[in-house]
Every structure is written in C-alpha cells, then in structure tokens.
Design a protein around this motif. Structure first.
Motif, PDB file in Angstrom:
ATOM      1  N   THR A 141     -37.506  12.908  -9.803  1.00  0.00           N
ATOM      2  CA  THR A 141     -37.053  11.669  -9.157  1.00  0.00           C
ATOM      3  C   THR A 141     -37.871  11.379  -7.914  1.00  0.00           C
ATOM      4  N   LEU A 167     -40.505   8.804  -7.965  1.00  0.00           N
ATOM      5  CA  LEU A 167     -40.120   7.398  -8.084  1.00  0.00           C
ATOM      6  C   LEU A 167     -39.376   6.854  -6.878  1.00  0.00           C
ATOM      7  N   PHE A 207     -38.113  10.313 -17.914  1.00  0.00           N
ATOM      8  CA  PHE A 207     -37.701   9.186 -17.077  1.00  0.00           C
ATOM      9  C   PHE A 207     -38.805   8.790 -16.099  1.00  0.00           C
ATOM     10  N   CYS A 208     -39.469   9.786 -15.509  1.00  0.00           N
ATOM     11  CA  CYS A 208     -40.473   9.473 -14.492  1.00  0.00           C
ATOM     12  C   CYS A 208     -41.879   9.367 -15.070  1.00  0.00           C
ATOM     13  N   GLY A 209     -42.023   9.581 -16.398  1.00  0.00           N
ATOM     14  CA  GLY A 209     -43.329   9.431 -17.025  1.00  0.00           C
ATOM     15  C   GLY A 209     -44.189  10.673 -16.996  1.00  0.00           C
ATOM     16  N   CYS A 218     -36.482   4.452 -21.209  1.00  0.00           N
ATOM     17  CA  CYS A 218     -36.581   5.464 -20.153  1.00  0.00           C
ATOM     18  C   CYS A 218     -37.427   4.935 -18.995  1.00  0.00           C
ATOM     19  N   GLY A 219     -36.903   5.045 -17.810  1.00  0.00           N
ATOM     20  CA  GLY A 219     -37.594   4.567 -16.625  1.00  0.00           C
ATOM     21  C   GLY A 219     -37.212   3.162 -16.221  1.00  0.00           C
ATOM     22  N   ASP A 220     -36.570   2.400 -17.125  1.00  0.00           N
ATOM     23  CA  ASP A 220     -36.115   1.046 -16.783  1.00  0.00           C
ATOM     24  C   ASP A 220     -34.779   1.124 -16.049  1.00  0.00           C
TER      25      ASP A 220
END
Length: 419
Positions: free
Chosen positions: A369, A372, A149-151, A184-186
């Motif tokens: 998390t 982000l 999710f956060c890359g 993922c991440g959007d």
C-alpha cells in the motif's frame, strides 16, 4: 459538547475486540489453541463471510475485487475523498495463531463500531481491507492480494498460481465465491494504517506497549552452490581434499559477519542447506544453501551485497572450488510516510502509552500500500515474540492499546466533522 474533546477522549471497547478475535479464531481452531485457516479454503470463506457480516451490521458497504480483496466502507461526509483505510489479512499459516493478520482486520472493525456508538462522522470515508493470501502458505507469491492491487505482479500471474494439489487461485476464488468485479487497483486510498502484533521480542523485552514502525527491512535472497569433489573420508589426505561443505561453512560464517558489520538492523541468515551426497564417510562434493541478507536502507543492503560478492570471489580464488551465487529475490526496504508515522507517534503519546521505534523484520501488506498512498504501522507486543505458531498470544490490554492508537491516527487522517 465540543467534538474535539469527544474524539480526544474516545476509546475502543477492548472486551468487544477480544471477543471478536476469539470468535473468528474458532474458524479453523486447532487442538493446541491456534488456527489453521489457509487462503481460499472453505474455512477462509467462513472467516470472510463472518467479517463481512460484522461490517454490514455496522452499515458498511462491502466490495470485492478480482483477486478477492475485500473493502468494507463507512461513508464520510465527503465521499469523493479517498478513504482512510486500515486492514490486514485473515488467512493463517498451517500452524498459525489467532492474532497475526486477524488483529489488524478486527481492529478496523472495532474502530468503526466505536465511531458508530458515539455518532462520530468523519470527513473522508473509513475503510477496512481484508487482503487475499498474505501468508503465502498455500499459494505463492506471498502478500498476493495487496501485491496485485499495487501492480507488483499481474492478476494473471496470481490466478495461475497453484497449491500442492494443483488447484489454481482463480478456480478456488470462484469456488468460495470471492472473485469480485472491481478491477484490482481501481480503488483509491488516501492513507493506510495497519495494526499488527510485533512477531518478535523487542517490545516485550523493553516492557513497551506500542511500537511505532518507521520502516520495514529490505531483503536480498540468494542461492549459493559450492562444487568440490566427492572422495572417501578415510584414504583422502586433508591437504588434497576438495570439500564443498568445509568451504561452504566459510561463506555461512561470513553471512553472519556481514550482518554484524551493519548494525542495528543488519540481518544475515542461512536457513536451508543441502549436502550431497550426504553420506557419513564421503567428503561432500556439492553443497547448496540459502543466504538471507536484510537491512533498513537500499544503501546498507547494497553494501552488504557487495561485501558478499567480494567474499565469494576471494573464497573462489583461495580454494579453487567453483562457487555460484544467484540472487533469487529482492524486496527493497520500505520507509513509511512521515505523516502516518507521526500520527501514530502523536496518538500513542496523547494516550499516554510507552512507545519505541521498531523496524519490522517481516513483510506486511502495508509494504505494497505504501507504493500507492501514505502508509504506517502500529505494533503491539506478543508473548515471547512468538508468531506463526499455535501458541501465539497477546495481552488483551495491549491489543486494546494498539486499537486506540489506530483509532486516533485514522481520525487524524480522515478528519472529524464538527457539526
């Protein structure tokens, strides 16, 4: 009635939270009272389905992303604002308990239930997340869902991870019906809070209910190999031996000594050792072992790293043995956002709970998390500090207290509508 007074006096239903934990704990229940619900198994699907059904019953929308992370949303007045999120995971260790991860998810559901029962609207949306494969007991890397999710690593890398039977993450996600369409991440996050059992003994030993978590320890993992020369334990004089194990013990002791030089958060552990040829009457010719160093800041962790390098070089020169040290993993320390830490501290104080700062020695989804969005954690005690064990336990009143703190901290971030 003034809305501010309503929210300040708002409390969650501790019995309802406990009952939810016990019901989820029946999915994968073990004979010793724990839970075995590995990521992306049929049992994981049952747990996901149950939690999602509870969210829908509260009027929440449910979205799943491509790595299987679940986001359950309670609308706010201004749904253009990024949501204030809480959550954790519901996958467990093979011999796990009912609370690790599960408490964080179900505390979020309980926050929403409480807001609904009291007809309280928030300015920003409230969301509860279930992150995929946090434990890493079936697939690696750990904290997979939040990491993608956060890359921190790619979706393709996660998809191709396999378990011991050769089954891939992507295939197992598809099989249980949890490959979502959202990239993922959007998925924006305005702030993130994670409630968790401490998984250590500090709070219980201090007779304290709430741990305010300012940071998570960084870690540096190494593989060390010392190469000597095998020879017979009887005929070989001590003075001419090239004993790889004896030299390794110097480094193992130094690992602990380095940690003790950088208190209070220095940690040094040797957890895995392989001795070759591992025979009673043969002087060990090679030893491979792990080194785990941890501390709360990059500066301190780097100083520990440099101390280890210097000691390895000194030992190499002094003994004449070949010593190889490879750093195989590095997770930087994670300081949490002052606003989130402050909201947790203020909420606990207003509620009258005894608090102390507890730096986490274990990894959590909040680490990712925090890359982000402003993030923070809330710890509550667990019995004897035991976790990742079927006997893992926590007091209902402590779980209730942590959830009350979570409720107030999230309201501080999300804002309350006063009309």
């Amino acid at each position: 009635m003034d809305m501010k007074i309503q929210t300040n006096t708002l409390r969650i239903d501790g019995k309802r939270l406990w009952n939810s934990l016990m019901e989820l704990g029946q999915i994968g229940a073990t004979a010793k009272g724990g839970v075995c619900r590995l990521a992306l198994t049929d049992l994981d699907k049952q747990g996901r389905d149950l939690v999602s059904s509870w969210a829908r019953a509260e009027g929440m929308s449910v979205v799943v992303d491509q790595i299987g992370n679940i986001f359950m949303r309670r609308p706010g007045r201004n749904n253009d604002l990024p949501p204030v999120m809480t959550g954790s995971h519901i996958d467990t260790q093979p011999t796990g308990g009912k609370f690790d991860g599960n408490y964080g998810v179900l505390s979020g559901i309980e926050v929403v239930r409480t807001l609904n029962r009291h007809n309280i609207r928030t300015e920003a949306p409230i969301e509860v997340a279930v992150w995929t494969n946090e434990e890493g007991s079936r697939f690696v890397p750990v904290m997979m869902g939040s990491g993608v999710f956060c890359g921190a690593f790619t979706l393709e890398h996660a998809y191709n991870a396999t378990d011991t039977d050769g089954k891939k993450v992507k295939d197992e996600l598809a099989r249980i019906g949890y490959i979502g369409e959202q990239k993922c991440g959007d998925h924006p996050i305005g702030a993130y809070y994670e409630a968790h059992i401490e998984q250590g003994p500090v709070l219980e030993n201090a007779d304290t209910v709430i741990g305010v978590v300012p940071a998570v320890l960084g870690l540096s993992w190494y593989d060390c190999t010392v190469t000597g020369f095998e020879s017979h334990a009887g005929p070989t004089p001590m003075a001419i031996r090239k004993d790889a194990l004896q030299v390794s013990t110097y480094i193992m002791q130094e690992t602990v000594a380095i940690a003790n030089r950088y208190p209070p958060y220095g940690r040094g552990t040797v957890g895995s050792v392989q001795v070759m040829p591992n025979s009673r009457n043969v002087i060990p010719g090679q030893v491979k072992f792990s080194i785990d160093l941890r501390n709360v800041s990059d500066e301190l962790l780097d100083r520990m790293h440099q101390d280890m390098l210097a000691f390895i070089e000194e030992t190499r020169q002094r003994t004449g043995l070949k010593i190889e040290l490879e750093r195989v993993s590095y997770y930087p320390p994670c300081p949490f956002h002052p606003d989130c830490v402050g909201n947790v501290r203020a909420a606990a104080g207003a509620l009258g709970y005894k608090t102390m700062d507890v730096v986490s020695g274990a990894g959590h989804d909040a680490i990712y998390t925090a890359r982000l969005a402003p993030s923070g954690m809330i710890f509550v005690p667990c019995k004897d500090g035991v976790s990742h064990n079927e006997i893992e336990d926590a007091k209902p009143e402590h779980l209730e207290a942590g959830c009350n703190v979570l409720l107030q901290a999230m309201l501080a971030s999300a804002g309350v509508v006063n009309d």
